[in-house]
Design an enzyme around this catalytic site. Structure first.
Site, PDB file in Angstrom:
ATOM      1  N   ILE B  13    -125.937 -38.402   3.412  1.00  0.00           N
ATOM      2  CA  ILE B  13    -125.187 -38.242   2.504  1.00  0.00           C
ATOM      3  C   ILE B  13    -124.762 -39.653   1.846  1.00  0.00           C
ATOM      4  O   ILE B  13    -124.422 -40.031   0.925  1.00  0.00           O
ATOM      5  CB  ILE B  13    -123.840 -37.580   2.741  1.00  0.00           C
ATOM      6  CG1 ILE B  13    -124.420 -36.207   3.188  1.00  0.00           C
ATOM      7  CG2 ILE B  13    -122.886 -37.194   1.503  1.00  0.00           C
ATOM      8  CD1 ILE B  13    -125.005 -35.031   2.085  1.00  0.00           C
ATOM      9  N   ARG B  36    -124.247 -28.702  10.194  1.00  0.00           N
ATOM     10  CA  ARG B  36    -123.411 -29.688  10.728  1.00  0.00           C
ATOM     11  C   ARG B  36    -123.198 -30.897  10.203  1.00  0.00           C
ATOM     12  O   ARG B  36    -124.075 -31.701   9.960  1.00  0.00           O
ATOM     13  CB  ARG B  36    -123.878 -30.031  12.405  1.00  0.00           C
ATOM     14  CG  ARG B  36    -124.060 -28.680  13.221  1.00  0.00           C
ATOM     15  CD  ARG B  36    -122.881 -28.410  13.769  1.00  0.00           C
ATOM     16  NE  ARG B  36    -122.896 -26.949  14.664  1.00  0.00           N
ATOM     17  CZ  ARG B  36    -122.774 -26.044  14.455  1.00  0.00           C
ATOM     18  NH1 ARG B  36    -122.032 -25.720  13.131  1.00  0.00           N
ATOM     19  NH2 ARG B  36    -122.541 -25.023  15.259  1.00  0.00           N
ATOM     20  N   GLU B  37    -121.841 -31.102   9.784  1.00  0.00           N
ATOM     21  CA  GLU B  37    -121.625 -32.369   9.186  1.00  0.00           C
ATOM     22  C   GLU B  37    -121.390 -33.312  10.101  1.00  0.00           C
ATOM     23  O   GLU B  37    -120.403 -33.118  10.840  1.00  0.00           O
ATOM     24  CB  GLU B  37    -120.156 -32.203   8.072  1.00  0.00           C
ATOM     25  CG  GLU B  37    -120.578 -31.199   7.154  1.00  0.00           C
ATOM     26  CD  GLU B  37    -119.211 -30.627   6.476  1.00  0.00           C
ATOM     27  OE1 GLU B  37    -118.168 -31.292   6.790  1.00  0.00           O
ATOM     28  OE2 GLU B  37    -119.427 -29.636   5.627  1.00  0.00           O
ATOM     29  N   ARG B  63    -101.888 -48.287   8.069  1.00  0.00           N
ATOM     30  CA  ARG B  63    -102.963 -47.415   8.409  1.00  0.00           C
ATOM     31  C   ARG B  63    -103.264 -46.305   7.196  1.00  0.00           C
ATOM     32  O   ARG B  63    -102.263 -45.530   7.001  1.00  0.00           O
ATOM     33  CB  ARG B  63    -102.933 -46.522   9.725  1.00  0.00           C
ATOM     34  CG  ARG B  63    -103.206 -47.158  10.849  1.00  0.00           C
ATOM     35  CD  ARG B  63    -104.665 -47.722  11.001  1.00  0.00           C
ATOM     36  NE  ARG B  63    -104.822 -48.281  12.267  1.00  0.00           N
ATOM     37  CZ  ARG B  63    -106.284 -48.818  12.559  1.00  0.00           C
ATOM     38  NH1 ARG B  63    -106.812 -49.280  11.403  1.00  0.00           N
ATOM     39  NH2 ARG B  63    -106.639 -48.967  13.986  1.00  0.00           N
ATOM     40  N   ALA B  75    -107.094 -53.243  19.317  1.00  0.00           N
ATOM     41  CA  ALA B  75    -108.499 -52.462  19.029  1.00  0.00           C
ATOM     42  C   ALA B  75    -109.298 -52.810  18.252  1.00  0.00           C
ATOM     43  O   ALA B  75    -108.931 -53.736  17.125  1.00  0.00           O
ATOM     44  CB  ALA B  75    -108.314 -51.012  18.881  1.00  0.00           C
ATOM     45  N   GLU B  95    -106.075 -60.775  17.828  1.00  0.00           N
ATOM     46  CA  GLU B  95    -104.989 -60.132  17.044  1.00  0.00           C
ATOM     47  C   GLU B  95    -103.597 -60.620  17.964  1.00  0.00           C
ATOM     48  O   GLU B  95    -102.408 -60.411  17.132  1.00  0.00           O
ATOM     49  CB  GLU B  95    -105.185 -58.434  17.334  1.00  0.00           C
ATOM     50  CG  GLU B  95    -106.254 -58.003  16.720  1.00  0.00           C
ATOM     51  CD  GLU B  95    -106.328 -56.472  16.776  1.00  0.00           C
ATOM     52  OE1 GLU B  95    -105.657 -55.894  17.784  1.00  0.00           O
ATOM     53  OE2 GLU B  95    -107.062 -55.701  16.017  1.00  0.00           O
ATOM     54  N   GLY B 114    -116.278 -32.652  17.648  1.00  0.00           N
ATOM     55  CA  GLY B 114    -116.676 -31.502  16.570  1.00  0.00           C
ATOM     56  C   GLY B 114    -117.287 -32.167  15.469  1.00  0.00           C
ATOM     57  O   GLY B 114    -118.515 -31.404  15.074  1.00  0.00           O
ATOM     58  N   GLU B 137    -109.636 -62.313   7.847  1.00  0.00           N
ATOM     59  CA  GLU B 137    -109.348 -62.348   6.360  1.00  0.00           C
ATOM     60  C   GLU B 137    -108.942 -61.211   6.188  1.00  0.00           C
ATOM     61  O   GLU B 137    -109.706 -59.961   6.480  1.00  0.00           O
ATOM     62  CB  GLU B 137    -110.413 -62.787   5.767  1.00  0.00           C
ATOM     63  CG  GLU B 137    -110.466 -62.696   4.328  1.00  0.00           C
ATOM     64  CD  GLU B 137    -109.358 -63.618   3.442  1.00  0.00           C
ATOM     65  OE1 GLU B 137    -109.385 -64.734   4.044  1.00  0.00           O
ATOM     66  OE2 GLU B 137    -109.046 -63.237   2.512  1.00  0.00           O
TER      67      GLU B 137
END
Lengths: 178, 178
Positions: B13, B36-37, B63, B75, B95, B114, B137
Site C-alpha cells: 500500500i 492481515r494489515e 512526539r 533511541a 543525543e 499484532g 538536523e
C-alpha cells in the site's frame, strides 16, 4: 522547552480494519518543514491474570509479523472509544475462559511513539473464576499457566519478546513480592 | 499446535521513509481466508546509560503521535540491516554526548506484534565518558539525568508511558540491585 511540531497538512494514505496511515507535513521548532508518517490505531489492552498460587495465564498464538508462535498475556484491540478495562476483561474471558473480580491498573504504554498512536493499557487481574472459553471465529491460540517466578526469569533471560507481556510480568512481580 | 497462517498474496500500500504498509491475504489453520494489515519497519534500538552514581540519561522530545513531550531513553531507528548495538551507541553519543565502554543486552522486544514487524533491541550501557552532543538536523530534545531509583518509582507509579523506557528501567533496576 517547547518543541511542538505544527501540522500544516495531513494526507490519508490508508484506512484499514486495524490501522490507518497518514502523512503529515509539519513545521519544526526551527521553522523548517518535515514529513511525519503516522499510524492511527484504536488502542490495545493486556491483562496479566494471576491465580492465588501466583500462576499467570498466557496465550500462545501465531503472529504473522514474525512468522512464529508468540507467548503473550491475553490481550485485545479496542473499538474506537471503547473502555480498555471492560475490553480487557472480555478478551480474558474469551481467550482463557476466566473471569476476574479484582483489577489493578499497571499503566498506559506507548509501544512505538515515533510513528504510532496506539496506547496499550495493562491491568493485573485477580480473584479468578473459570468459566467457558469462546474464541472469535478465526482465532487460534493455546492457553497455559506458568508460575509468575518462571515468567519473570524468562523475561530476565530475554526469552519473552512481546513488550506488553514483559512489562506486565516485571510490574506484577514487583507488586506481588512487596 | 501449529497455527501457521499461509500467505496467499501480498499487496503493498505504501513505501515510506519510516514505515511500509502491505495487506496480505492469508489462509487460516481452518482453511478460511483473512486479511492481515502489516507494517514493515527496519527496527529500533534503545540504550539505558547508567553512571557510576546509578543515574540514567534520559531524553525528552516532542512526539507528534501524542501531541506532547515524552521522556525516553536515547533511541533510534536502524537502517535496514544495520547492527542494533552500533546504531544504539551512535544514537547515545549524538543525543547525549556520552560514549560507553561496556554494554549488556537487555533483550529484543516486539512492541506491537499484532500488526507491526518492528523489533526493538535494548541495551544497558556503562563506563560513560562525556564528549560532544551533535543532534541531527531537525532533531530537538533535552537531556536530563535522573537517579535510577527515581525512574523506577515513576514506572511503578505509571508516570512513564514509553514501553521501551519502562522495560529498560525495570530490567536495569533488577540487574543492578542484585
Amino acid at each position: 522547552m517547547d518543541f511542538t511540531e505544527k501540522t500544516l497538512s495531513s494526507n490519508e494514505i490508508y484506512n484499514g480494519k486495524v490501522v490507518k496511515l497518514r502523512v503529515e507535513e509539519v513545521e519544526l521548532p526551527n521553522g523548517n518543514h518535515a514529513k511525519r508518517e503516522l499510524i492511527a490505531h484504536p488502542g490495545g489492552v493486556g491483562i496479566i491474570a494471576v491465580t492465588p498460587e501466583k500462576e499467570v495465564l498466557t496465550v500462545t498464538q501465531y503472529r504473522i509479523a514474525f512468522r512464529k508462535m508468540l507467548l503473550e498475556i491475553p490481550a485485545g484491540k479496542l473499538e474506537y472509544g471503547e473502555d480498555p478495562l471492560s475490553c480487557g476483561l472480555r478478551e480474558l474471558e474469551e481467550e482463557t475462559g476466566y473471569v476476574a473480580s479484582e483489577t489493578v491498573h499497571l499503566g498506559e504504554y506507548y509501544p512505538t511513539p515515533g510513528y504510532c498512536e496506539e496506547k496499550i493499557n495493562i491491568y493485573m487481574a485477580t480473584g479468578l473464576v473459570k468459566k467457558e472459553q469462546h474464541l472469535d471465529e478465526g482465532e487460534f491460540l493455546t492457553v497455559k499457566k506458568f508460575p509468575l517466578d518462571t515468567l519473570y526469569e524468562m523475561v530476565m533471560n530475554n526469552e519473552i519478546n512481546d513488550a506488553k507481556t514483559a512489562i506486565a510480568i516485571l510490574k506484577a512481580k514487583a507488586i506481588l513480592d512487596k
